[in-house]
Write a protein that holds these residues in place. Structure first.
Motif: not given
Length: 522
Positions: A280-285, A506-514
């Motif tokens: 789902q597109p909003y879960l990573a944010p 770790k957060l940057r690694q698993i969901v991306g720095s974007k």
């Protein structure tokens, strides 16, 4: 045969509550070519002419279904008669307009096109005040067991043949100055190439629902992060398992990726649900927003404690599983419908354990009237308070404060104009009670879909009245955004810190720095 089923106009919402609406990637838009030139019906269409008597005026929320002789060759269209469904907008329009849509072949039984709720969502996604759906009669009350999208073909002749009927369905006010009104044809796009119904069920809260496997065409969003294996990869097509509710069939409630594997017993190829990926597109944010509570999370981790998160809305359980397996959280999920939970366990791989628990409860009602004070079971009115009454089953969970509350809830009725979060959740007493159970460095995370900037501004205002600071992330799909409300001011610089904690790394690694770098303060 004519069936007139009025959709009652919903009462106006409370003045302090926003209208929020979501279409999650399913849109109605004008076809690429100009519609054929209108054909006059028995004359030049003098002012005041035109329109069947029953349709001369717009009636808010009126829904009419009737059959009509097919003007096309039955050998081409496959039916001698057409199902014609006409829906008028719930809101009055100063400049009435009529639009039409041809139901995609093979999807006549899909709830998107065969139910008043689906028709309404299509209407709300357009600018028309009356939307006419035309297609073959549906073959049943549920989506077909298997659907395969046919090869695209020109609909120009179909549109031209149907224009006389559409002109007759235009309201009288559309015929101004002797000119015939333009009736644009809208197209429907959701990227589904193939689908198979896995199960159809009905829950006491969600109502009828369908679990289906689909193959969808992927469209990469601008700036998409393609380097993260825990986010869906960019591909021309992808198989997914998803759930839709009949009351809002245009919305994908939950979805997970299906990946191929070889069955050990038979050696044959099959597909399994991939539970560790956020589709789902909003879960990573939503997960990226944990950056705002990183000091608290890091502190608890160093103490050997698991951060505690309460998820209001479980769906298929993708977010809960991700938080527990990839971030080591102690997760409690609350879902209002037991059938939805059963589907999550049976079809989406949701597995409960020591640090992932779910319960059947209405998340909003849990916080209505909840007293966050230590009142020995009594609130100021002398009645049993929520913490020691309705909330007894998770009283132990509340013995120590919750670090994060994540809200992924939508409205039960599309006619309210609110889809996520429900209007009831942003009432001041509910928000205050939510804040009362959060840690002093805790955060509230919400998936939000506003219909307008004005509505979004109102929602931000309500949160500002209760919480210390607000932050947001745009999802990038033109619909969803994620809001974060903090109990206390964030006590560290958001970005540019050369010594980021191990949790942030770790957060940057698993969901991306974007998404992490997209957080901005409101």
């Amino acid at each position: 045969s004519c069936q007139d089923s009025p959709l009652t106009t919903p009462p106006p919402p409370p003045s302090r509550l926003p209208h929020i609406q979501d279409h999650r990637g399913i849109t109605a838009k004008r076809c690429g070519h100009q519609p054929p030139k209108p054909i006059a019906m028995g004359g030049e269409g003098a002012e005041g002419d035109g329109g069947l008597p029953a349709f001369e005026r717009l009636h808010p929320s009126r829904f009419v279904v009737f059959s009509f002789p097919n003007p096309l060759d039955p050998s081409e269209s496959g039916a001698r008669s057409l199902r014609v469904a006409v829906l008028d907008s719930p809101a009055p329009s100063p400049a009435p307009s009529t639009a039409a849509m041809l139901v995609p072949p093979g999807r006549e039984s899909d709830w998107v096109f065969s139910t008043p709720a689906g028709h309404l969502q299509l209407l709300l996604s357009s600018s028309a005040s009356r939307l006419v759906l035309l297609g073959c009669p549906p073959s049943g009350d549920s989506p077909l067991p298997v659907y395969a999208r046919p090869r695209p073909s020109s609909t120009f002749q179909h549109q031209r043949a149907l224009l006389p009927l559409l002109l007759a369905l235009c309201p009288r006010s559309a015929f101004r100055g002797g000119a015939l009104p333009e009736v644009p044809f809208l197209s429907y796009e959701d990227g589904v190439v193939w689908s198979r119904v896995v199960a159809v069920a009905a829950g006491p809260v969600a109502g009828e629902m369908v679990v289906e496997d689909v193959e969808v065409e992927m469209v990469e969003a601008d700036g998409a992060d393609t380097s993260n294996p825990l986010l869906p990869p960019t591909a021309s097509r992808e198989r997914r398992r998803r759930v839709r509710f009949k009351r809002m069939p245009n919305l994908v409630q939950t979805q997970m990726r299906l990946v191929p594997e070889i069955a050990a017993a038979t050696g044959s190829s099959c597909f399994r649900v991939e539970t560790g990926v956020l589709v789902q597109p909003y879960l990573a944010p939503m997960v990226a927003g944990l950056f705002l509570a990183s000091s608290l999370i890091e502190e608890k981790t160093h103490m050997g404690l698991r951060p505690r998160v309460l998820c209001l809305g479980v769906g298929g359980g993708a977010l809960l599983t991700f938080l527990e397996s990839h971030l080591g959280f102690d997760v409690l999920g609350v879902e209002a419908d037991e059938v939805v939970l059963s589907a999550a366990r049976q079809y989406f791989g949701l597995m409960e354990g020591e640090f992932l628990k779910v319960s059947v409860e209405d998340g909003i009602k849990l916080f209505k009237g909840f007293c966050g004070e230590d009142c020995a079971g009594k609130c100021c009115s002398g009645n049993a308070c929520g913490r020691h009454g309705r909330l007894r089953w998770w009283q132990e969970y509340l013995d120590s404060a919750i670090d994060v509350i994540m809200v992924d809830l939508d409205s039960e009725d599309a006619r309210s104009g609110v889809m996520a979060p429900p209007a009831e959740f942003v009432e001041k007493d509910v928000l205050s009670n939510v804040k009362s159970v959060l840690h002093e460095q805790g955060i509230l995370v919400m998936n939000v879909i506003p219909v307008s900037g004005c509505v979004y501004g109102e929602l931000v205002g309500y949160l500002h009245e209760v919480f210390s600071e607000l932050y947001e992330i745009g999802v990038g799909n033109g619909e969803n955004c994620v809001l974060f409300a903090t109990v206390s001011p964030v006590a560290f610089p958001l970005f540019g810190n050369p010594r980021e904690s191990s949790f942030i790394q770790k957060l940057r690694q698993i969901v991306g720095s974007k998404y992490v770098d997209a957080i901005k303060k409101i």
